[in-house]
Design a protein around this motif. Structure first.
Motif, PDB file in Angstrom:
ATOM      1  N   ALA A 117       0.843  -1.183   0.000  1.00 16.94           N
ATOM      2  CA  ALA A 117       0.000   0.000   0.000  1.00 16.94           C
ATOM      3  C   ALA A 117       0.883   1.238   0.000  1.00 16.94           C
ATOM      4  CB  ALA A 117      -0.890  -0.010   1.231  1.00 16.94           C
ATOM      5  N   GLU A 118       0.249   2.357  -0.281  1.00 20.30           N
ATOM      6  CA  GLU A 118       1.009   3.605  -0.311  1.00 20.30           C
ATOM      7  C   GLU A 118       1.497   3.943   1.090  1.00 20.30           C
ATOM      8  OE1 GLU A 118       0.175   8.203  -1.592  1.00 20.30           O
ATOM      9  OE2 GLU A 118      -1.287   6.643  -2.031  1.00 20.30           O
ATOM     10  N   THR A 119       0.662   3.705   2.069  1.00 18.37           N
ATOM     11  CA  THR A 119       1.001   4.066   3.444  1.00 18.37           C
ATOM     12  C   THR A 119       0.991   2.810   4.300  1.00 18.37           C
ATOM     13  OG1 THR A 119      -0.168   6.130   3.057  1.00 18.37           O
ATOM     14  CG2 THR A 119       0.398   5.598   5.328  1.00 18.37           C
ATOM     15  N   ARG A 120       2.193   2.440   4.677  1.00 21.77           N
ATOM     16  CA  ARG A 120       2.317   1.178   5.423  1.00 21.77           C
ATOM     17  C   ARG A 120       2.907   1.500   6.793  1.00 21.77           C
ATOM     18  NH1 ARG A 120       2.541  -4.332   4.918  1.00 21.77           N
ATOM     19  NH2 ARG A 120       4.430  -5.325   5.647  1.00 21.77           N
ATOM     20  N   VAL A 121       2.203   1.089   7.803  1.00 22.24           N
ATOM     21  CA  VAL A 121       2.548   1.511   9.158  1.00 22.24           C
ATOM     22  C   VAL A 121       2.902   0.320  10.036  1.00 22.24           C
ATOM     23  CG1 VAL A 121       1.740   2.822  11.171  1.00 22.24           C
ATOM     24  CG2 VAL A 121       0.811   3.311   8.912  1.00 22.24           C
ATOM     25  N   ALA A 122       3.999   0.461  10.770  1.00 24.90           N
ATOM     26  CA  ALA A 122       4.329  -0.553  11.781  1.00 24.90           C
ATOM     27  C   ALA A 122       4.164   0.073  13.154  1.00 24.90           C
ATOM     28  CB  ALA A 122       5.760  -1.038  11.593  1.00 24.90           C
ATOM     29  N   VAL A 123       3.503  -0.632  14.040  1.00 26.36           N
ATOM     30  CA  VAL A 123       3.321  -0.117  15.409  1.00 26.36           C
ATOM     31  C   VAL A 123       4.194  -0.937  16.347  1.00 26.36           C
ATOM     32  CG1 VAL A 123       1.685   0.438  17.239  1.00 26.36           C
ATOM     33  CG2 VAL A 123       0.928   0.448  14.848  1.00 26.36           C
ATOM     34  N   LYS A 124       5.224  -0.298  16.871  1.00 23.47           N
ATOM     35  CA  LYS A 124       6.136  -0.992  17.793  1.00 23.47           C
ATOM     36  C   LYS A 124       5.479  -1.040  19.181  1.00 23.47           C
ATOM     37  CE  LYS A 124      10.470  -0.290  20.163  1.00 23.47           C
ATOM     38  NZ  LYS A 124       9.759  -0.319  21.449  1.00 23.47           N
ATOM     39  N   PRO A 125       5.689  -2.133  19.919  1.00 27.28           N
ATOM     40  CA  PRO A 125       5.151  -2.147  21.287  1.00 27.28           C
ATOM     41  C   PRO A 125       5.589  -0.917  22.070  1.00 27.28           C
ATOM     42  CG  PRO A 125       5.982  -4.313  20.702  1.00 27.28           C
ATOM     43  CD  PRO A 125       6.348  -3.394  19.570  1.00 27.28           C
ATOM     44  N   PHE A 126       4.646  -0.348  22.819  1.00 28.56           N
ATOM     45  CA  PHE A 126       4.966   0.878  23.577  1.00 28.56           C
ATOM     46  C   PHE A 126       5.913   0.539  24.720  1.00 28.56           C
ATOM     47  CE2 PHE A 126       1.657   4.308  22.492  1.00 28.56           C
ATOM     48  CZ  PHE A 126       1.630   3.907  21.166  1.00 28.56           C
ATOM     49  N   GLY A 139       2.321  -2.364  27.214  1.00 28.41           N
ATOM     50  CA  GLY A 139       2.879  -1.755  26.000  1.00 28.41           C
ATOM     51  C   GLY A 139       2.513  -2.560  24.763  1.00 28.41           C
ATOM     52  N   ARG A 140       2.548  -3.862  24.884  1.00 26.60           N
ATOM     53  CA  ARG A 140       2.200  -4.715  23.739  1.00 26.60           C
ATOM     54  C   ARG A 140       0.688  -4.685  23.499  1.00 26.60           C
ATOM     55  NH1 ARG A 140       6.117  -8.000  25.946  1.00 26.60           N
ATOM     56  NH2 ARG A 140       4.783  -9.718  26.598  1.00 26.60           N
ATOM     57  N   VAL A 141      -0.052  -4.569  24.602  1.00 25.25           N
ATOM     58  CA  VAL A 141      -1.512  -4.518  24.480  1.00 25.25           C
ATOM     59  C   VAL A 141      -1.922  -3.259  23.709  1.00 25.25           C
ATOM     60  CG1 VAL A 141      -3.677  -4.283  25.778  1.00 25.25           C
ATOM     61  CG2 VAL A 141      -1.907  -5.867  26.574  1.00 25.25           C
ATOM     62  N   ILE A 142      -1.311  -2.148  24.068  1.00 28.15           N
ATOM     63  CA  ILE A 142      -1.671  -0.886  23.394  1.00 28.15           C
ATOM     64  C   ILE A 142      -1.294  -0.963  21.911  1.00 28.15           C
ATOM     65  CG2 ILE A 142      -1.130   1.586  23.256  1.00 28.15           C
ATOM     66  CD1 ILE A 142      -0.843   1.506  26.340  1.00 28.15           C
ATOM     67  N   ALA A 143      -0.092  -1.481  21.636  1.00 32.97           N
ATOM     68  CA  ALA A 143       0.336  -1.595  20.236  1.00 32.97           C
ATOM     69  C   ALA A 143      -0.606  -2.495  19.446  1.00 32.97           C
ATOM     70  CB  ALA A 143       1.767  -2.131  20.185  1.00 32.97           C
ATOM     71  N   SER A 144      -1.019  -3.574  20.082  1.00 31.83           N
ATOM     72  CA  SER A 144      -1.913  -4.514  19.408  1.00 31.83           C
ATOM     73  C   SER A 144      -3.270  -3.878  19.123  1.00 31.83           C
ATOM     74  CB  SER A 144      -2.072  -5.764  20.288  1.00 31.83           C
ATOM     75  OG  SER A 144      -3.015  -6.628  19.740  1.00 31.83           O
ATOM     76  N   LEU A 145      -3.807  -3.171  20.121  1.00 28.84           N
ATOM     77  CA  LEU A 145      -5.091  -2.494  19.937  1.00 28.84           C
ATOM     78  C   LEU A 145      -4.996  -1.414  18.859  1.00 28.84           C
ATOM     79  CD1 LEU A 145      -6.500  -1.971  23.556  1.00 28.84           C
ATOM     80  CD2 LEU A 145      -7.655  -3.151  21.677  1.00 28.84           C
ATOM     81  N   LEU A 146      -3.905  -0.669  18.914  1.00 29.40           N
ATOM     82  CA  LEU A 146      -3.723   0.417  17.948  1.00 29.40           C
ATOM     83  C   LEU A 146      -3.610  -0.163  16.526  1.00 29.40           C
ATOM     84  CD1 LEU A 146      -3.415   3.445  17.583  1.00 29.40           C
ATOM     85  CD2 LEU A 146      -0.960   3.216  18.007  1.00 29.40           C
ATOM     86  N   SER A 147      -2.894  -1.277  16.399  1.00 28.16           N
ATOM     87  CA  SER A 147      -2.773  -1.928  15.084  1.00 28.16           C
ATOM     88  C   SER A 147      -4.140  -2.355  14.582  1.00 28.16           C
ATOM     89  CB  SER A 147      -1.865  -3.161  15.172  1.00 28.16           C
ATOM     90  OG  SER A 147      -0.562  -2.780  15.460  1.00 28.16           O
ATOM     91  N   ALA A 148      -4.923  -2.980  15.482  1.00 31.15           N
ATOM     92  CA  ALA A 148      -6.250  -3.446  15.093  1.00 31.15           C
ATOM     93  C   ALA A 148      -7.116  -2.277  14.647  1.00 31.15           C
ATOM     94  CB  ALA A 148      -6.906  -4.188  16.253  1.00 31.15           C
ATOM     95  N   ASP A 149      -7.009  -1.165  15.381  1.00 30.35           N
ATOM     96  CA  ASP A 149      -7.836   0.005  15.074  1.00 30.35           C
ATOM     97  C   ASP A 149      -7.390   0.668  13.772  1.00 30.35           C
ATOM     98  OD1 ASP A 149     -10.071   1.268  15.878  1.00 30.35           O
ATOM     99  OD2 ASP A 149      -9.109   2.625  17.301  1.00 30.35           O
ATOM    100  N   LEU A 150      -6.075   0.833  13.616  1.00 26.93           N
ATOM    101  CA  LEU A 150      -5.562   1.489  12.406  1.00 26.93           C
ATOM    102  C   LEU A 150      -5.854   0.661  11.152  1.00 26.93           C
ATOM    103  CD1 LEU A 150      -2.093   2.809  13.652  1.00 26.93           C
ATOM    104  CD2 LEU A 150      -4.017   4.203  12.862  1.00 26.93           C
ATOM    105  N   SER A 151      -5.916  -0.639  11.316  1.00 24.16           N
ATOM    106  CA  SER A 151      -6.167  -1.476  10.139  1.00 24.16           C
ATOM    107  C   SER A 151      -7.550  -1.229   9.566  1.00 24.16           C
ATOM    108  CB  SER A 151      -5.989  -2.959  10.487  1.00 24.16           C
ATOM    109  OG  SER A 151      -7.044  -3.380  11.312  1.00 24.16           O
ATOM    110  N   ILE A 197       5.301   3.788  14.252  1.00 26.99           N
ATOM    111  CA  ILE A 197       4.733   4.428  15.451  1.00 26.99           C
ATOM    112  C   ILE A 197       5.399   3.827  16.679  1.00 26.99           C
ATOM    113  CG2 ILE A 197       2.646   4.745  16.848  1.00 26.99           C
ATOM    114  CD1 ILE A 197       1.072   4.595  14.194  1.00 26.99           C
ATOM    115  N   THR A 198       5.947   4.692  17.495  1.00 28.11           N
ATOM    116  CA  THR A 198       6.540   4.262  18.763  1.00 28.11           C
ATOM    117  C   THR A 198       5.818   5.007  19.879  1.00 28.11           C
ATOM    118  OG1 THR A 198       8.187   5.986  18.505  1.00 28.11           O
ATOM    119  CG2 THR A 198       8.831   3.774  17.807  1.00 28.11           C
TER     120      THR A 198
END
Lengths: 754, 178
Positions: A117-126, A139-151, A197-198
């Motif tokens: 995709a044009e915009t590809r995002v990786a969310v590192k565990p907080f 930290g991993r929970v937040i990253a996981s939730l954020l990934s799910a939401d951003l997707s 995203i960190t």
């Protein structure tokens, strides 16, 4: 000119010629072609052209070029910016991944796996900056939730949490100081993301406070940084929704931000989600029992948590399947594909399951777990070439992926690539030298190639690491049995009888009959089996035994009685077994019933049972190896040798197992088909698996029959060798076994000849 | 005469009908088998095996359904057996002569192939959708996936292929695309 009255078939012809018809339509069309001269003439007219369309590489190349020239139709590139297009092509050139699928010679290019995709995002565990160790997981929970939401934000492609997990694990192996820029650069490079995203968790207990930074991977600069403080009444899910909205708007003003909270597509219980993420962590590490524990805790906290049910089902906990289906709507769209694929597998529709997973793969092209699932489905439907491609692709993403190495080792062994199988499994051992499973796999591969000593040694290595790896213990018993080491075999089986497992204990009792059976000591075996029946019944009475184990022990008893020549008693024992067969078991060992009745001279009764079996199986009879086995055994007992060969060949083609191989070898021998008999008996002798162990006297008699076919082929040395092996194994056998007397006589004749 | 009529006549001892029946079956079976099996030699062997089974049995069986369906099933089972034999793990014989790798296509370009390439170029100049479908098919996508990507129903896809085939066949005969 005549014409076909049904134009429908003419319309299907083109798809047929290209191999694009499903089984039902294909069969329908072929039946029509068989009967319709007009349509068959039309098919014949285009026959060579159709063959070229299917197979000519030049035509494929030309079609591919033509299509490429029609660029605007390619959705994968049309929406990208020029910069991204160049990057993609460079990445593609660097990857140089062109995988060739046999036998259709399908080329898979990188874009088929990963439509970037044009915009590809990786969310590192907080990062946990609270100073509280118990917040590491948060930290991993937040990253996981954020990934799910951003997707769920349109225009964004989010790197899967599984891939981020692997990248994190690999980077952790490097002992060095990491700067923020190092982290961004490494995650971007390893996940092919252009944004990373960190973030940090600053406080949890006294109100949630966290920061996040959005970094451009190309410039390694932070383009947005925010501190988020939870407002009164705002929980973790609401905070994540707020972050998602801010990040989404940063990329594109027109981005569609999901209107439902991330909690609506995951769970409303933060604790449940914490346990879910912990479960995933363990799942990725292949720590199944720990993962099960966490996922179970997650569904205890939220009984509507569909994805936790999904992983429980995948880990074999079938009782939650209905709950998974019931709450499947409560997940995001990509996750729905995961669940649907599992449902389709359960329904036996593997091809549709693969399609679901391929759709999911478009969303998460670097998720090795999805690649593995696709490969597993191809493997299950015997499309081994395709399975190999997908497992190799998963290894390209993660060269430490143990699951793929394990499966590839089996696949290589099955497709006669022994060296590659051993390389793959040794690589698995290098990665996980302290795990039992790779040694167990290697042992099984050794056994497939007749290397019994190596197999036994590898099973021992597995057991040295994990003494309760009971499948290795049972197989060590089998290998020892085949090698004539009855002391070791018996000790392995004896251990199983002492365990507190309601499954393994009766299995151990069953296996205790193998050694005497292998030596032709039927009376001794039967005494042991009768004791096992008594013990099983006692445990069944207190609900500590599955009815299935009663079936197994009575079937084993029947086999021993049949070997001892007590055919009627063998049939009676099978009738007892039938009392414990569940309603789902249509066959319930009736193929053995037919065989034993026929061997006892009750041809009419055998025919009745066979007919009833056919009626009960209905449409499935034609594809039932058990049915054809029974029909073949009856034909053999009736002296109808050609019929026996045909039926047993059909059975063999449907299920290549030891018992069928043994009876097919006998049918070839009696039908005078000597070359096929030699080949079949040589095959039979090379099968070293659990069914062979259970039919232990047949295992030994395989040497006798191999001797017979060698002798008839005038290979007297080989024949003598086989007779000697058989007589050695049956040295202490019961009296009156006809094969023993015959082997002795034949061996004498051969010796006199020389 | 239809296959079932030929069968009835053959079953009643008409040797001419028997000859015609097996000629018909041979041609059809060869076509079906070569469609599914890469190696022509293997396909021929399967066809011969199936015909032999039918020859051995057809006189003695009372057909409650159609002879054609039964004969087709015989071939189907032989092909299925062939594939199982080729893939199942028991075929791990070291140095087995069974594991022949059949080349997909002869290297030399034939006149028909040249002609077909030319006709395909003409067709695809006017019908890019067909090129796309063919390309996706060659890439290994299933029919469902192709339908999804091209946004057509399965029946429409078959119609599209049928029309393209008709034009190709016409082009191969006349050298021109109508």
């Amino acid at each position: 000119m005549d014409s076909c009255s049904d134009a429908h078939y003419r319309e299907l012809l083109a798809a047929y010629e290209l191999g694009m018809l499903d089984d039902v339509r294909l069969r329908d069309l072929e039946l029509h072609l068989l009967e319709c001269d007009v349509c068959f003439a039309e098919a014949e007219r285009f026959r060579e052209a159709a063959r070229l369309l299917r197979k000519s590489p030049r035509i494929r190349e030309m079609v591919s070029d033509t299509y490429r020239e029609s660029g605007p139709q390619q959705p994968a590139t049309s929406s990208r910016s020029v910069r991204r297009l160049v990057t993609t092509w460079l990445a593609a050139a660097a990857a140089l991944l062109i995988l060739v699928l046999r036998p259709w010679h399908i080329e898979i290019h990188p874009s088929d796996f990963a439509s970037a995709a044009e915009t590809r995002v990786a969310v590192k565990p907080f990062w946990n900056s609270t100073g509280q160790a118990n917040q590491d997981l948060t930290g991993r929970v937040i990253a996981s939730l954020l990934s799910a939401d951003l997707s769920r934000v349109s225009g964004l492609q989010v790197v899967s949490t599984q891939r981020v997990h692997d990248v994190g694990a690999n980077l952790a192996r490097e002992s060095r100081e990491w700067t923020h820029n190092d982290i961004v650069a490494s995650y971007a490079r390893l996940t092919d993301a252009n944004w990373v995203i960190t973030g940090d968790i600053l406080s949890v207990d006294s109100g949630l406070v966290l920061t996040f930074e959005l970094s451009d991977a190309a410039s390694q600069s932070v383009v947005a940084a925010e501190t988020i403080t939870a407002q009164r009444g705002e929980d973790m899910f609401a905070v994540v929704d707020r972050m998602t909205a801010q990040i989404g708007r940063h990329f594109r003003k027109s981005s569609v931000i999901p209107d439902r909270s991330v909690a609506d597509v995951t769970t409303h219980s933060f604790e449940a989600y914490r346990n879910y993420v912990a479960g995933l962590d363990n799942y990725y590490k292949l720590y199944w029992s720990e993962a099960l524990e966490y996922f179970n805790r997650a569904v205890e906290l939220d009984s509507t948590f569909a994805m936790a049910y999904y992983y429980l089902v995948r880990l074999g906990q079938r009782d939650v399947y209905d709950a998974m289906v019931r709450y499947a709507d409560n997940v995001s769209s990509p996750e729905q594909h995961r669940i649907r694929s599992l449902i389709l597998v359960r329904e036996g529709n593997r091809s549709a399951a693969i399609e679901e997973l391929r759709i999911l793969l478009e969303k998460y092209p670097d998720d090795k777990e999805i690649l593995h699932q696709i490969a597993s489905n191809f493997y299950a439907v015997e499309q081994l070439d395709s399975a190999e491609v997908y497992w190799n692709e998963s290894l390209r993403l993660d060269s430490y992926y143990k699951t793929a190495l394990n499966h590839l080792a089996y696949l290589y062994a099955r497709t006669d690539r022994y060296d590659q199988a051993i390389v793959a499994i040794n690589r698995y051992i290098d990665i996980a030298p302290n795990e039992a499973n790779p040694y167990d796999t290697r042992a099984e591969i050794y056994s497939w190639y007749g290397r019994l000593d190596d197999a036994a040694a590898s099973y021992r290595q597995a057991l040295a690491i994990k003494p309760d790896f009971y499948s290795s213990l049972a197989y060590l018993g089998y290998m020892s049995l085949f090698a004539g080491d009855y002391v070791t075999a018996d000790s392995c089986f004896d251990v199983l009888t002492t365990l507190d497992s309601d499954v393994l204990r009766p299995a151990g009792r069953l296996y205790q009959s193998y050694s005497p059976l292998h030596r032709g000591q039927y009376a001794l075996a039967l005494r042991g089996i009768d004791s096992a029946v008594v013990a099983n019944k006692a445990e069944l009475a207190i609900d500590r035994l599955r009815p299935l184990d009663m079936v197994y022990i009575y079937v084993q008893r029947a086999y021993a009685l049949h070997e001892a020549g007590a055919f009627d008693s063998a049939v009676a024992s099978l009738e007892l077994a039938a009392q414990y067969c569940g309603k789902r078991s249509i066959v319930c060992y009736r193929q053995m019933m037919v065989q034993y009745l026929a061997d006892g001279g009750h041809m009419d009764r055998a025919a009745v049972v066979l007919e009833q079996l056919r009626a009960d199986l209905g449409d499935k009879a034609e594809q039932s190896p058990a049915y054809w086995y029974a029909a073949g055994c009856l034909a053999l007992a009736r002296g109808n040798h050609q019929q026996a060969v045909d039926d047993l060949e059909t059975s063999w083609s449907l299920a290549a197992d030891f018992k069928v191989s043994y009876m097919l070898g006998r049918a070839y021998l009696t039908a005078g088909r000597l070359s096929r008999a030699v080949r079949q008996w040589e095959r039979t002798a090379r099968i070293y698996d659990s069914p062979r162990a259970s039919m232990a006297s047949w295992s030994a008699k395989t040497h006798y029959f191999l001797g017979r076919v060698y002798e008839e082929s005038r290979w007297y040395d080989r024949a003598a060798e086989q007779y000697e092996q058989f007589l050695e194994i049956f040295r202490g056998a019961d009296d009156g076994i006809s094969e023993v007397d015959d082997a002795r006589a034949r061996l004498d004749r051969i010796r006199r000849r020389s | 005469m239809t296959i079932n009529t030929l069968h009835r006549a053959a079953q009643n001892g008409d040797s001419n009908a028997e000859g015609a029946l097996f000629a018909l079956l041979s041609a059809r079976f060869r076509y079906f088998a070569e469609h599914k099996i890469e190696s022509r030699d293997d396909a021929e062997e399967i066809v011969q095996e199936a015909l032999k089974t039918i020859l051995d049995k057809y006189r003695d069986i009372e057909f409650t359904t159609s002879f054609a369906a039964w004969a087709y099933k015989v071939l189907d089972n032989k092909i299925l057996a062939y594939f199982r034999r080729s893939t199942v793990q028991r075929e791990r014989m070291k140095g087995s002569t069974d594991a022949d790798e059949t080349p997909v296509m002869t290297v030399e370009e034939t006149a028909l192939e040249r002609q077909l390439l030319e006709c395909l170029r003409k067709l695809h100049a006017a019908n890019r959708r067909h090129a796309r479908v063919l390309n996706l098919h060659y890439l290994g996508f299933t029919v469902e996936e192709i339908c999804r990507r091209v946004d057509v129903t399965r029946n429409n896809l078959y119609s599209l292929l049928h029309r393209a085939r008709a034009r190709l066949a016409d082009c191969l005969e006349t050298g021109d695309m109508s």
